[in-house]
Design an enzyme around this catalytic site. Structure first.
Site: not given
Length: 578
Positions: A48, A122, A146
């Protein structure tokens, strides 16, 4: 119920890995290779884009915030040292603030199964590239869910470790005191392998800690708590999928214990509805105060809401949270774990953009409280809904229960019969869970075909011996099935025949302690017997067979494919399990 691919699922699988390029934010011309040998050698991974990789940009999905990292995050370095190859960095909800995957100036990441629906966030890009088979695993982060919501919405595994197990040095914080690095894979065993490789105390991370991890599985019998009145925000399809999941857990040996979930809901509400949101502001305070206009909505409003709170407000919120934790503690007595929907509903991207705050809050209904209360969690795929969308459940355990959750999670995942992500590939054979160091008692697998099936009259003989359901599958196509006359309760007879003369017959494979096997076999009456039975995947297990002489006067029911189908056609009142 063994999952059968839904037409909507197949139609949504992307034609190649270039589909949805917004899932990637940085892909170098050459991947960053790990060491030539190591436990993760040959595996590709992504991270990420709030996790640092030396020489690569870190944007946190905010172009004005971007910088070039000078060192690898600790967790990235450990994975490279173990031989994994880093393919690139993935899109996210800006500053890891969101659970839906639409809050990025680089574009909304679509769902890997149906691109009209949200991917979850996310860690949206990380989940997408795993679900579509572009990498074997990916790192996300998890503050409010997330690392779990994108897993549940994309038919993959999301492991959120106990806080502090994985170093967060080199990770742009969202709320540093509760942040976790998370792991996305398509199998639980691989997630556990990555966790075992990357964990470890890091003095450079103020919230890193050395934790003793339980190494004994929950066992064949376990008790799990679940919300007494679960909320699905009008999504009755999700409610039905959760009911199916609870039945599967019972089939695996679980006892469901409904609990009052209000204390966990109160905790979840505090994450954004109290001074705890000041952690979001503190995480990027210098940048936010100077460049507030560069932050997109609704992230700007959420982060900005933390600015007015005083230190006294934050202390009061922390005290309130501690009081809620005290109230939650008695609910764990007598429980091994809790089970919740990973996400209670699955909105479209269009609906999310039209109502971004309310729908995002709904996605976090069963995730927001977990890190606040210092629990471990594992999201595993559960089923595909009739509309083709994936549905997942989350196993939640006390701090340090990571390996125990993984062992049960793997059993559950393989019992679903699902494929991996959006790839259509079947699950590999279950693997020993890294970290479970104590050997479990020896066990034996037995295939049942009739009155011992789940919900049938003799199924209690399995449950009484601590047996657990491993899978619902079929035999190899070398058997014929007969309804035996004059048996109480009614029973079938399974006869092996020459290749080309038989068909696949529905079976369940159960596993029981070897110490209980003898007493079980002693209950099998003639003309039935226990012998070696060939399963459709080519493996062999112990199973119920029938002597050929006993088939005089028996009805050949092979064409129906199984005992349940026979009962449904001839005596539905005897079909105790749908």
């Amino acid at each position: 119920m063994v999952h059968q691919s839904h037409p909507a699922q197949a139609a949504a699988i992307p034609p190649d890995t270039s589909w949805a390029p917004e899932a990637w934010l940085h892909q170098p011309d050459q991947p960053l290779a790990g060491t030539r040998s190591g436990v993760l050698s040959g595996l590709r991974f992504a991270v990420k884009d709030n996790i640092d990789v030396a020489g690569w940009p870190t944007t946190a999905a905010c172009p004005a915030f971007a910088y070039t990292a000078t060192a690898h995050a600790t967790v990235v370095q450990k994975l490279l040292d173990a031989g994994a190859s880093l393919q690139g960095k993935t899109n996210l909800d800006q500053f890891a603030c969101g659970l839906n995957g639409t809050r990025s100036p680089y574009g909304s990441v679509p769902n890997a199964i149906n691109p009209l629906h949200v991917s979850g966030g996310s860690s949206s890009g990380s989940a997408y590239v795993v679900a579509t088979g572009q990498v074997e695993f990916a790192l996300g982060t998890d503050t409010a869910g997330s690392g779990r919501v994108p897993a549940g919405l994309n038919n993959i595994v999301g492991l959120k470790p106990s806080r502090g197990l994985l170093s967060a040095r080199g990770v742009v914080p969202a709320a540093q005191a509760v942040d976790c690095v998370s792991i996305f894979t398509t199998t639980v065993a691989r997630a556990a392998q990555v966790l075992a490789t990357a964990l470890g105390y890091d003095a450079a991370d103020p919230y890193s800690r050395s934790l003793p991890l339980a190494s004994t599985p929950f066992g064949a019998r376990f008790r799990f708590g679940l919300p007494a009145t679960p909320e699905f925000f009008g999504d009755e399809t999700a409610r039905a999928a959760f009911d199916e999941a609870i039945q599967r857990l019972k089939d695996l040996g679980g006892e469901a214990v409904p609990i009052d979930f209000s204390v966990f809901t109160a905790c979840a509400d505090m994450l954004y509805g109290s001074a705890l949101v000041a952690q979001r502001y503190e995480a990027i305070r210098g940048f936010f105060d100077a460049h507030e206009a560069e932050v997109i909505e609704p992230v700007r409003s959420i982060v900005g809401a933390g600015r007015p709170y005083s230190a006294a407000d934050l202390v009061a919120a922390q005290t309130r949270l501690a009081a809620l934790a005290q109230q939650a503690d008695p609910l764990w007595r007598g429980l091994d774990l809790m089970v919740v929907p990973t996400a209670p509903t699955h909105p479209t991207i269009e609906a999310m953009l039209a109502d971004p705050v309310v729908l995002n809050r709904q996605l976090g209904a069963y995730t927001n409280f977990v890190n606040l209360l210092d629990y471990a969690a594992l999201s595993v795929p559960s089923s595909f809904r009739p509309d083709g969308l994936p549905f997942g459940i989350t196993l939640i355990g006390r701090c340090g229960s990571d390996w125990q959750l993984a062992e049960l999670g793997q059993r559950y995942h393989h019992a679903t019969g699902l494929t991996q992500g959006a790839t259509g590939r079947p699950l590999p054979e279950p693997q020993p869970i890294t970290g479970l160091t104590l050997a479990a008692p020896p066990r034996v697998r037995v295939a049942v075909v009739g009155a011992h099936l789940s919900g049938m009259p003799l199924n209690g003989q399995l449950n009484e011996r601590g047996a657990t359901l491993i899978s619902r599958t079929h035999t190899a196509p070398v058997y014929r099935l007969y309804a035996l006359p004059n048996t109480t309760p009614p029973k079938p007879g399974l006869l092996r025949v020459a290749p080309g003369e038989g068909e696949r017959i529905e079976i369940e494979v159960w596993e029981m302690p070897l110490s209980e096997y003898g007493s079980f076999v002693a209950l099998v009456p003639a003309p039935l017997s226990i012998g070696s039975l060939q399963v459709a995947d080519g493996s062999s297990v112990q199973g119920f067979l029938c002597e050929p002489l006993a088939l005089q006067g028996a009805a050949d029911i092979t064409h129906l494919g199984g005992w349940r189908a026979y009962l449904a056609a001839t005596a539905p009142e005897r079909l105790a399990f749908p």
